[in-house]
Design a protein around this motif. Sequence first.
Motif, PDB file in Angstrom:
ATOM      1  N   PHE A 175      -5.999  -0.184   3.863  1.00 53.72           N
ATOM      2  CA  PHE A 175      -5.729  -1.249   4.830  1.00 53.72           C
ATOM      3  C   PHE A 175      -7.039  -1.644   5.533  1.00 53.72           C
ATOM      4  CE2 PHE A 175      -4.458  -2.946   8.970  1.00 53.72           C
ATOM      5  CZ  PHE A 175      -3.439  -3.800   8.636  1.00 53.72           C
ATOM      6  N   GLY A 176      -7.748  -0.623   6.004  1.00 56.10           N
ATOM      7  CA  GLY A 176      -9.010  -0.875   6.716  1.00 56.10           C
ATOM      8  C   GLY A 176     -10.024  -1.556   5.820  1.00 56.10           C
ATOM      9  N   LEU A 222       0.818  -1.220   0.000  1.00 56.94           N
ATOM     10  CA  LEU A 222       0.000   0.000   0.000  1.00 56.94           C
ATOM     11  C   LEU A 222       0.848   1.264   0.000  1.00 56.94           C
ATOM     12  CD1 LEU A 222      -2.849  -1.033   2.471  1.00 56.94           C
ATOM     13  CD2 LEU A 222      -2.913  -0.945  -0.024  1.00 56.94           C
ATOM     14  N   ARG A 223       2.157   1.121   0.166  1.00 56.42           N
ATOM     15  CA  ARG A 223       3.029   2.281   0.167  1.00 56.42           C
ATOM     16  C   ARG A 223       2.943   3.053  -1.148  1.00 56.42           C
ATOM     17  NH1 ARG A 223       6.748   2.486   4.363  1.00 56.42           N
ATOM     18  NH2 ARG A 223       6.760   0.521   5.519  1.00 56.42           N
ATOM     19  N   SER A 224       2.529   2.380  -2.214  1.00 56.19           N
ATOM     20  CA  SER A 224       2.434   3.085  -3.496  1.00 56.19           C
ATOM     21  C   SER A 224       1.175   3.960  -3.569  1.00 56.19           C
ATOM     22  CB  SER A 224       2.475   2.081  -4.651  1.00 56.19           C
ATOM     23  OG  SER A 224       1.902   0.870  -4.270  1.00 56.19           O
ATOM     24  N   PHE A 225       0.366   3.976  -2.515  1.00 54.10           N
ATOM     25  CA  PHE A 225      -0.803   4.870  -2.482  1.00 54.10           C
ATOM     26  C   PHE A 225      -0.677   5.831  -1.305  1.00 54.10           C
ATOM     27  CE2 PHE A 225      -2.110   0.674  -3.977  1.00 54.10           C
ATOM     28  CZ  PHE A 225      -2.632   0.982  -5.229  1.00 54.10           C
ATOM     29  N   GLY A 283      -1.006   8.460   1.465  1.00 56.26           N
ATOM     30  CA  GLY A 283      -2.181   9.192   1.933  1.00 56.26           C
ATOM     31  C   GLY A 283      -3.411   8.320   2.016  1.00 56.26           C
ATOM     32  N   MET A 284      -3.428   7.214   1.286  1.00 53.74           N
ATOM     33  CA  MET A 284      -4.602   6.343   1.268  1.00 53.74           C
ATOM     34  C   MET A 284      -4.320   5.019   1.962  1.00 53.74           C
ATOM     35  SD  MET A 284      -6.697   8.145  -0.570  1.00 53.74           S
ATOM     36  CE  MET A 284      -7.886   7.216  -1.539  1.00 53.74           C
ATOM     37  N   GLU A 285      -3.086   4.865   2.492  1.00 55.24           N
ATOM     38  CA  GLU A 285      -2.677   3.568   3.019  1.00 55.24           C
ATOM     39  C   GLU A 285      -3.621   3.034   4.087  1.00 55.24           C
ATOM     40  OE1 GLU A 285       1.371   5.614   3.086  1.00 55.24           O
ATOM     41  OE2 GLU A 285       1.812   3.592   3.811  1.00 55.24           O
TER      42      GLU A 285
END
Lengths: 254, 322
Positions: free
Chosen positions: B289-290, B278-281, B283-285
């Motif tokens: 994740f949730g 998710l590091r490639s997104f 601000g949205m991580e």
Amino acid sequence: MSNLLEVEGLDVRFAGLHALRDVSLTLAPGQIMAVIGPNGAGKTTLFNAISGYVRPSSGQVRLRGHDVARLSPHAIAEHGIRRTFQNGGLFPALTVLENVLTGLHAQTEGSLVDVILGRSRALASERAMIAKARDLLSLMQMEHMADTRAGDLSGGQQRIVEIVRTVASDPPVLLLDEPAVGLSPLARDQMMDIINRMAGEKGVGILLIEHAVELVMAGADRIMVMAAGQHIAEGTPAEIREDRAVLEAYLGHA
Amino acid sequence: MMPTQTQLLLRTLLFWAVPLLLLALPLVTNAYVQFIANSIVIFALVALGFNFVIGNLGQLAFANTALFGLGAYGSAILVNSFGLPWIVSIPLAGVAGAAGGFLASAAALRGIRLYYLAIITLAFGELMRWLYVHGKSVTGGTDGMGLPAQSLFGFSLTDDRAKFYIFLVVAVLLFKATLNILRSRVGRSVMAVRENEVATASLGIPTARIIVFAFMWSGFVVGCAGALFALHTSYVFPESFGMLHLIVSFAMVLVGGLGSVIGAVLGAAALTILPEYLRSFPGMEELFFGLIVIAVLLALPDGLASLLRKLSPIFVERYYRE
């Protein structure tokens, strides 16, 4: 000593309620005594008091002469008074075999350290208990269900597994709280047959709460009648059938 | 479907084959992947210990992160203040975790259950964090405390590859011991308490002792994991043992499968790897994740372990062995 279980002057008080008043009874090995009475008579409270789930305010419960009243439930069970529950006490997520094995807990050897390290002492005892549990299940023609989740069994099968689990450790005294409730007539007869065999073949003394009058009249050696927390009559099924106090308890004062 | 004898043998082989194969992992990893692999091993232990209380014993006790911190700080303090070799601090950190588990069980034994037990154990966790922050002279306060470079039998334990071997051995031992417990009368009693505590006592099983034991074993496993974590990050500070850590480890248990041993590994692996992708997104991580955790739980209420069980009866967990 011919008496296996002696209950003497058992009294239970809840806040504002005298649930059990001076109840006494004796049970001999191999004897089946039914406890009957209207709802709220104190039958289950009597069982709870004998098995340690409710602390009696006075009175004694003697198993082969030893007073066990006021011990904790697990200690009383370990002494050899075992019970079943009205609403069923199986562990639904465990399998049939695992359920029966929990009934053999106290018989299984090996210290906690042996268990954690998987030492052969603990494993050998485990294997012996598994063999015993399988034997018990095959006596009930249930060996093919050993690995079925208990929660997936029919109501009647669950009752039978609960009884197998309860008698697995060969307890001298058994308290059965409505073992036949919700069973089909056929399953009921099977249940009564199992209860008779345990008393007849193994000499287990059995206290039995049951509402089905025909079952009690046919299966019990003695009947004890309770009403409003008191012991009001006791005798053979034939005697109880003729007893006026019993009629009054059930039908109200004429 | 329950496993057959052959399948049980296969399962035993698998249990030992997986860590043996993992011994070769450091040969193919780069530093980054190795660090993640080490995290997975540690979090698998955290999830295993947590699962023992919430999944197997069925108590809503959230002292897990506090016990993890107790192990990590315990290890760091033993090394820094008492000069003990780190390797010796692992079992002692486990004992510290078990002692913390004993305290948590005291609440459960007083008849405090469900939401009440949850909030009391959460408070216990926050109290521990307060101690780390304010016990400056011992814990280093908010700055935390570092762990000096460690070695074992002359081999340096500064490289993540070297650490991995130690972590793996500790994890295999603790997983094996936990399986031994679950497949014995002790483990069955722990689960019996979850299913019906009243009926459990009627079988002559000392339920209070079983509850205390389950909390202590959980604490032992998580405490040991704490000691591994201290070396893993070579630095412990209070923020590592906060609410976020607790929620993530709770999610690991649920995503893996409540009460499942193999689920602890799967949940830890999935939720350790996921944030890396998710590091490639930026601000949205957290959002992704949730959402992913929610989606997995909706699709697989019994966790990733239930997928494996569908795949083969080898993965059906039995609580006895012949």
